[in-house]
Design a protein around this motif. Structure first.
Motif, PDB file in Angstrom:
ATOM      1  N   TRP A  63      45.091  19.447   8.537  1.00  0.00           N
ATOM      2  CA  TRP A  63      45.351  20.914   8.762  1.00  0.00           C
ATOM      3  C   TRP A  63      43.759  21.630   8.329  1.00  0.00           C
ATOM      4  CZ3 TRP A  63      48.645  25.307   6.260  1.00  0.00           C
ATOM      5  CH2 TRP A  63      48.451  26.238   6.789  1.00  0.00           C
ATOM      6  N   LEU A  64      43.102  21.568   9.470  1.00  0.00           N
ATOM      7  CA  LEU A  64      41.575  21.761   9.326  1.00  0.00           C
ATOM      8  C   LEU A  64      41.349  23.347   8.962  1.00  0.00           C
ATOM      9  CD1 LEU A  64      39.698  20.347  12.425  1.00  0.00           C
ATOM     10  CD2 LEU A  64      39.996  19.574  10.121  1.00  0.00           C
ATOM     11  N   VAL A  71      37.843  22.982   6.780  1.00  0.00           N
ATOM     12  CA  VAL A  71      37.399  21.901   6.733  1.00  0.00           C
ATOM     13  C   VAL A  71      36.759  21.595   7.669  1.00  0.00           C
ATOM     14  CG1 VAL A  71      37.578  19.412   6.334  1.00  0.00           C
ATOM     15  CG2 VAL A  71      39.251  20.642   4.978  1.00  0.00           C
ATOM     16  N   PRO A  72      35.214  21.347   7.830  1.00  0.00           N
ATOM     17  CA  PRO A  72      34.731  21.147   9.259  1.00  0.00           C
ATOM     18  C   PRO A  72      34.908  19.911   9.885  1.00  0.00           C
ATOM     19  CG  PRO A  72      33.341  21.877   7.603  1.00  0.00           C
ATOM     20  CD  PRO A  72      34.330  21.256   6.833  1.00  0.00           C
ATOM     21  N   LEU A  73      35.047  20.119  11.073  1.00  0.00           N
ATOM     22  CA  LEU A  73      35.681  18.878  11.957  1.00  0.00           C
ATOM     23  C   LEU A  73      34.506  17.615  11.889  1.00  0.00           C
ATOM     24  CD1 LEU A  73      37.343  17.582  14.092  1.00  0.00           C
ATOM     25  CD2 LEU A  73      36.175  18.853  15.938  1.00  0.00           C
ATOM     26  N   ASP A  74      33.288  18.059  11.733  1.00  0.00           N
ATOM     27  CA  ASP A  74      32.332  17.323  11.821  1.00  0.00           C
ATOM     28  C   ASP A  74      32.046  16.330  10.859  1.00  0.00           C
ATOM     29  OD1 ASP A  74      31.077  18.834  10.352  1.00  0.00           O
ATOM     30  OD2 ASP A  74      29.406  19.352  11.590  1.00  0.00           O
ATOM     31  N   ASP A  90      51.574  22.741   9.808  1.00  0.00           N
ATOM     32  CA  ASP A  90      51.006  22.542   8.619  1.00  0.00           C
ATOM     33  C   ASP A  90      51.049  21.015   8.200  1.00  0.00           C
ATOM     34  OD1 ASP A  90      53.644  22.822   8.219  1.00  0.00           O
ATOM     35  OD2 ASP A  90      53.223  23.619   6.152  1.00  0.00           O
ATOM     36  N   ASP A  91      52.142  20.294   8.603  1.00  0.00           N
ATOM     37  CA  ASP A  91      52.324  18.962   8.247  1.00  0.00           C
ATOM     38  C   ASP A  91      51.629  17.917   9.083  1.00  0.00           C
ATOM     39  OD1 ASP A  91      53.952  19.786   6.091  1.00  0.00           O
ATOM     40  OD2 ASP A  91      55.737  19.633   7.499  1.00  0.00           O
ATOM     41  N   MET A  92      51.246  18.439  10.514  1.00  0.00           N
ATOM     42  CA  MET A  92      50.794  17.584  11.590  1.00  0.00           C
ATOM     43  C   MET A  92      49.005  17.980  11.186  1.00  0.00           C
ATOM     44  SD  MET A  92      51.495  17.206  15.324  1.00  0.00           S
ATOM     45  CE  MET A  92      51.240  18.958  15.734  1.00  0.00           C
ATOM     46  N   ILE A  98      40.642  15.425  15.765  1.00  0.00           N
ATOM     47  CA  ILE A  98      39.726  14.472  14.561  1.00  0.00           C
ATOM     48  C   ILE A  98      40.029  12.971  15.322  1.00  0.00           C
ATOM     49  CG2 ILE A  98      39.972  13.289  12.144  1.00  0.00           C
ATOM     50  CD1 ILE A  98      41.482  15.905  11.702  1.00  0.00           C
ATOM     51  N   ALA A  99      40.853  12.594  16.003  1.00  0.00           N
ATOM     52  CA  ALA A  99      40.849  11.374  16.585  1.00  0.00           C
ATOM     53  C   ALA A  99      40.130  11.314  17.804  1.00  0.00           C
ATOM     54  CB  ALA A  99      42.305  11.156  17.278  1.00  0.00           C
ATOM     55  N   ALA A 100      39.763  12.278  18.578  1.00  0.00           N
ATOM     56  CA  ALA A 100      38.766  12.466  19.751  1.00  0.00           C
ATOM     57  C   ALA A 100      37.548  12.062  19.179  1.00  0.00           C
ATOM     58  CB  ALA A 100      38.844  13.656  20.383  1.00  0.00           C
ATOM     59  N   LEU A 101      37.128  12.686  17.876  1.00  0.00           N
ATOM     60  CA  LEU A 101      35.649  12.819  17.675  1.00  0.00           C
ATOM     61  C   LEU A 101      35.458  11.403  16.809  1.00  0.00           C
ATOM     62  CD1 LEU A 101      33.050  14.000  16.391  1.00  0.00           C
ATOM     63  CD2 LEU A 101      34.377  14.404  14.326  1.00  0.00           C
TER      64      LEU A 101
END
Length: 267
Positions: A63-64, A71-74, A90-92, A98-101
């Motif tokens: 959960w960014l 939490v920064p995606l990069d 909140d659990d997912m 994140i998977a795409a990056l």
């Protein structure tokens, strides 16, 4: 010795040499024990990042925008596996971004995985996390344990049985992440068989159940050294309640509350 007997002797000798060569090759190919520690970071709520001795990165419920982030995606570009226990926001967390990056593999219950694929996850980046499933990838072994939690998706559909995860790293260190599951007696069998040293257990809502799940993790398992409460704020009053319930069971010394975004090394 007759010609036939000589032939049988030569053939037998050849087979013996081949078998010996195969055994020697197998011995040469056996993996060497892996030294090193597993780095564990709490990034808020149920979001944890594990970095294995060989640098494999496993994250949970990312959960960014959690209240103790963001939490920064990069900062998650180096991610290999994303563990998604159920479809609650909140659990997912944000597995799609994140998977795409990162190109990471997402482990999630089957219907939830299909939902994520429909939302843009590449099919080859999904691995079904069905109860009882087990597989090893990049030196990490994942065992899917039962989870007592709702898994209704955003579209109202059933996301399948929620998942909990036993994760064993290359050095043999095993973590149990229960994905905010409630009390399930079967977890005693999983604890006895897979011997987790660290258990990350949902605390929010019911401290007595949190303590009882921790108790199950000690079942014929002398390796359990730490219980980390999850699914709450770092300074939440419920932490004191959880510690009090563990104390009643004689397990208070196991509880550890990490600092957010600080790295710890195990074992």
């Amino acid at each position: 010795m007759s010609i036939a007997a000589s032939r049988r002797f030569v053939v037998g000798a050849i087979f013996a040499l081949v078998a010996l060569a195969g055994a020697s090759a197998g011995m040469a190919q056996a993996p060497a024990p892996v030294d090193g520690k597993v780095k564990v970071e709490w990034l808020g709520h149920e979001f944890y990042r594990f970095t294995s001795p060989k640098g494999v990165v496993v994250i949970t419920s990312p959960w960014l925008g959690n209240p103790d982030g963001p939490v920064p995606l990069d900062s998650l570009a180096k991610t290999d596996f994303i563990l998604v226990p159920n479809g609650h926001n909140d659990d997912m967390g944000s597995p799609l971004d994140i998977a795409a990056l990162s190109g990471a593999t997402v482990l999630a219950p089957g219907p939830l995985g299909n939902f994520l694929i429909g939302a843009g996850l590449k099919r080859e980046q999904f691995r079904r996390a069905g109860i009882g499933d087990q597989f090893t990838a990049k030196g990490i072994t994942f065992k899917i344990a039962p989870s007592g939690h709702d898994n209704t998706l955003a579209n109202g559909a059933d996301g399948g049985p929620s998942a909990a995860f036993m994760v064993t790293f290359e050095n043999g260190f095993t973590v149990f992440f229960n994905g905010h599951s409630t009390l399930i007696a079967d977890l005693a069998l999983y604890a006895e068989l897979y011997q987790p040293s660290l258990a990350i257990l949902g605390l929010a809502g019911d401290p007595p159940e949190f303590a009882r799940v921790a108790k199950l993790m000690t079942t014929n398992n002398p390796k359990l050294a730490r219980v980390i409460p999850s699914h709450m704020r770092p300074d939440a009053p419920i932490l004191a309640d959880g510690k009090r319930e563990l104390d009643k069971l004689g397990l208070g010394a196991l509880m550890f509350v990490p600092e957010v975004r600080r790295a710890y090394e195990y074992p």
